[in-house]
Design a protein around this motif. Sequence first.
Motif, PDB file in Angstrom:
ATOM      1  N   ILE A 132       0.607  -1.354   0.069  1.00  0.00           N
ATOM      2  CA  ILE A 132      -0.010   0.021  -0.081  1.00  0.00           C
ATOM      3  C   ILE A 132       0.857   1.177  -0.106  1.00  0.00           C
ATOM      4  CG2 ILE A 132      -1.681   1.334   1.255  1.00  0.00           C
ATOM      5  CD1 ILE A 132      -2.261  -1.493   2.699  1.00  0.00           C
ATOM      6  N   LYS A 133       0.563   2.043  -0.771  1.00  0.00           N
ATOM      7  CA  LYS A 133       1.461   3.380  -0.931  1.00  0.00           C
ATOM      8  C   LYS A 133       0.330   4.361  -1.039  1.00  0.00           C
ATOM      9  CE  LYS A 133       5.005   1.322  -3.883  1.00  0.00           C
ATOM     10  NZ  LYS A 133       5.666   1.289  -5.201  1.00  0.00           N
ATOM     11  N   GLY A 134       0.581   5.176   0.123  1.00  0.00           N
ATOM     12  CA  GLY A 134      -0.612   6.434   0.172  1.00  0.00           C
ATOM     13  C   GLY A 134      -1.950   5.785   0.936  1.00  0.00           C
ATOM     14  N   ILE A 135      -2.961   6.586   0.763  1.00  0.00           N
ATOM     15  CA  ILE A 135      -4.302   6.142   1.170  1.00  0.00           C
ATOM     16  C   ILE A 135      -4.940   5.382   0.291  1.00  0.00           C
ATOM     17  CG2 ILE A 135      -6.318   6.903   2.217  1.00  0.00           C
ATOM     18  CD1 ILE A 135      -4.871   9.456   3.225  1.00  0.00           C
ATOM     19  N   GLY A 136      -5.174   4.336   0.444  1.00  0.00           N
ATOM     20  CA  GLY A 136      -5.998   3.241  -0.543  1.00  0.00           C
ATOM     21  C   GLY A 136      -5.415   2.984  -1.834  1.00  0.00           C
ATOM     22  N   LYS A 137      -4.005   3.090  -1.790  1.00  0.00           N
ATOM     23  CA  LYS A 137      -3.423   2.748  -3.290  1.00  0.00           C
ATOM     24  C   LYS A 137      -2.651   1.591  -3.183  1.00  0.00           C
ATOM     25  CE  LYS A 137      -2.705   7.556  -5.007  1.00  0.00           C
ATOM     26  NZ  LYS A 137      -1.740   8.562  -5.128  1.00  0.00           N
ATOM     27  N   TYR A 138      -3.260   0.490  -3.473  1.00  0.00           N
ATOM     28  CA  TYR A 138      -2.805  -0.946  -3.606  1.00  0.00           C
ATOM     29  C   TYR A 138      -2.036  -1.306  -4.787  1.00  0.00           C
ATOM     30  CZ  TYR A 138      -5.717  -1.490   0.462  1.00  0.00           C
ATOM     31  OH  TYR A 138      -6.323  -1.626   1.825  1.00  0.00           O
ATOM     32  N   TYR A 139      -0.868  -2.045  -4.617  1.00  0.00           N
ATOM     33  CA  TYR A 139      -0.125  -2.677  -5.571  1.00  0.00           C
ATOM     34  C   TYR A 139       0.007  -4.055  -5.766  1.00  0.00           C
ATOM     35  CZ  TYR A 139       1.007   2.338  -6.815  1.00  0.00           C
ATOM     36  OH  TYR A 139       1.071   3.720  -7.023  1.00  0.00           O
ATOM     37  N   CYS A 140      -0.243  -4.835  -6.610  1.00  0.00           N
ATOM     38  CA  CYS A 140      -0.047  -6.300  -6.587  1.00  0.00           C
ATOM     39  C   CYS A 140       1.462  -6.796  -6.579  1.00  0.00           C
ATOM     40  CB  CYS A 140      -0.515  -6.962  -7.925  1.00  0.00           C
ATOM     41  SG  CYS A 140       0.282  -6.613  -9.466  1.00  0.00           S
ATOM     42  N   GLN A 141       1.863  -7.683  -6.277  1.00  0.00           N
ATOM     43  CA  GLN A 141       3.176  -8.170  -6.078  1.00  0.00           C
ATOM     44  C   GLN A 141       4.060  -7.703  -7.235  1.00  0.00           C
ATOM     45  OE1 GLN A 141       3.394 -12.199  -5.267  1.00  0.00           O
ATOM     46  NE2 GLN A 141       5.758 -12.139  -5.170  1.00  0.00           N
ATOM     47  N   LYS A 142       3.714  -7.817  -8.400  1.00  0.00           N
ATOM     48  CA  LYS A 142       4.490  -7.611  -9.696  1.00  0.00           C
ATOM     49  C   LYS A 142       4.760  -6.112  -9.794  1.00  0.00           C
ATOM     50  CE  LYS A 142       4.305  -8.295 -14.779  1.00  0.00           C
ATOM     51  NZ  LYS A 142       3.687  -8.826 -15.807  1.00  0.00           N
ATOM     52  N   CYS A 143       3.727  -5.242  -9.496  1.00  0.00           N
ATOM     53  CA  CYS A 143       3.772  -3.930  -9.707  1.00  0.00           C
ATOM     54  C   CYS A 143       4.297  -3.047  -8.346  1.00  0.00           C
ATOM     55  CB  CYS A 143       2.582  -3.024  -9.939  1.00  0.00           C
ATOM     56  SG  CYS A 143       1.826  -3.887 -11.626  1.00  0.00           S
ATOM     57  N   SER A 144       4.679  -3.785  -7.339  1.00  0.00           N
ATOM     58  CA  SER A 144       5.186  -3.021  -6.120  1.00  0.00           C
ATOM     59  C   SER A 144       6.290  -2.607  -6.242  1.00  0.00           C
ATOM     60  CB  SER A 144       4.943  -4.120  -5.025  1.00  0.00           C
ATOM     61  OG  SER A 144       6.157  -5.098  -5.244  1.00  0.00           O
ATOM     62  N   GLY A 145       7.169  -2.992  -7.237  1.00  0.00           N
ATOM     63  CA  GLY A 145       8.538  -2.432  -7.291  1.00  0.00           C
ATOM     64  C   GLY A 145       9.480  -3.058  -6.251  1.00  0.00           C
ATOM     65  N   ILE A 146       8.949  -4.136  -5.544  1.00  0.00           N
ATOM     66  CA  ILE A 146       9.927  -4.741  -4.265  1.00  0.00           C
ATOM     67  C   ILE A 146      10.366  -6.061  -5.259  1.00  0.00           C
ATOM     68  CG2 ILE A 146       9.894  -6.173  -2.376  1.00  0.00           C
ATOM     69  CD1 ILE A 146       7.581  -4.010  -1.323  1.00  0.00           C
ATOM     70  N   ASP A 147      11.554  -6.511  -5.001  1.00  0.00           N
ATOM     71  CA  ASP A 147      12.182  -7.719  -5.581  1.00  0.00           C
ATOM     72  C   ASP A 147      11.858  -8.778  -4.547  1.00  0.00           C
ATOM     73  OD1 ASP A 147      13.608  -9.710  -6.663  1.00  0.00           O
ATOM     74  OD2 ASP A 147      15.457  -8.864  -6.446  1.00  0.00           O
ATOM     75  N   TRP A 148      10.681  -9.371  -4.602  1.00  0.00           N
ATOM     76  CA  TRP A 148      10.070 -10.274  -3.540  1.00  0.00           C
ATOM     77  C   TRP A 148      11.316 -11.521  -3.526  1.00  0.00           C
ATOM     78  CZ3 TRP A 148       6.040  -9.089  -0.503  1.00  0.00           C
ATOM     79  CH2 TRP A 148       5.496  -7.856  -0.856  1.00  0.00           C
ATOM     80  N   GLU A 149      11.673 -11.941  -4.482  1.00  0.00           N
ATOM     81  CA  GLU A 149      12.613 -13.368  -4.593  1.00  0.00           C
ATOM     82  C   GLU A 149      13.934 -13.096  -3.703  1.00  0.00           C
ATOM     83  OE1 GLU A 149      11.759 -15.770  -5.950  1.00  0.00           O
ATOM     84  OE2 GLU A 149      10.031 -15.168  -6.412  1.00  0.00           O
TER      85      GLU A 149
END
Length: 152
Positions: A132-149
Motif C-alpha cells: 500500500i502506498k498512500g491512502i487506498g493505493k494498492y499494488y499487486c506483487q508484480k507492480c510493487s517495485g519490490i524484488d520479492w525473490e
Amino acid sequence: MAKRDKKRRNGTAQDEPRCGLCGKTGNLTKTPCCGEWICNDANQYVIFSYARNSCYRNHSRYTLCGYHYAERHEGDWKDCPECKEAFEMEMYVYYGTNEYNFERLENPPKYKPTRCVECNKIIVLSEDAYTIKGIGKYYCQKCSGIDWESLP
C-alpha cells in the motif's frame, strides 16, 4: 443413559470437549472472547512465520470475534459498528466468514474487489502479496517495485 455410559467414538467419549475449529480433544482451553473450546496451542506459533498452524492464534488474530474482544468493544461483534469501520470491507467480510470462526456473519456485506492501481489486477487482501502506498493505493506483487525473490 448416564454420561459415562455413552458410546465411545474413536476412543473418546462423545461429550468430551473438542476444539471447535479442528476437532481435537487434547490440550484445550476456552477462548476469552466467546468461551468456545479451542486448542491451547498459541505457543506453537513461530514469530514472523505467518503460519496458520495454531487454532488459538488463528481465532484471536483472524476473526472479528477475536478483534472485537481485543479492542474491548461493547456488545456483539456481529453488529458492532466499530469493527465494521476498522477494516476495508473485503477484510471485514473475510474476518467475519473465514474458517477460524465459530459463528460467521450470516449476510456479509457486498464489496468491490481490491485492484492494483497500476495494472488493475484483482488483489485478494486475505491471500495475496501486495503493498500500500498512500491512502487506498494498492499494488499487486508484480507492480510493487519490490524484488520479492531477494527477501529472506
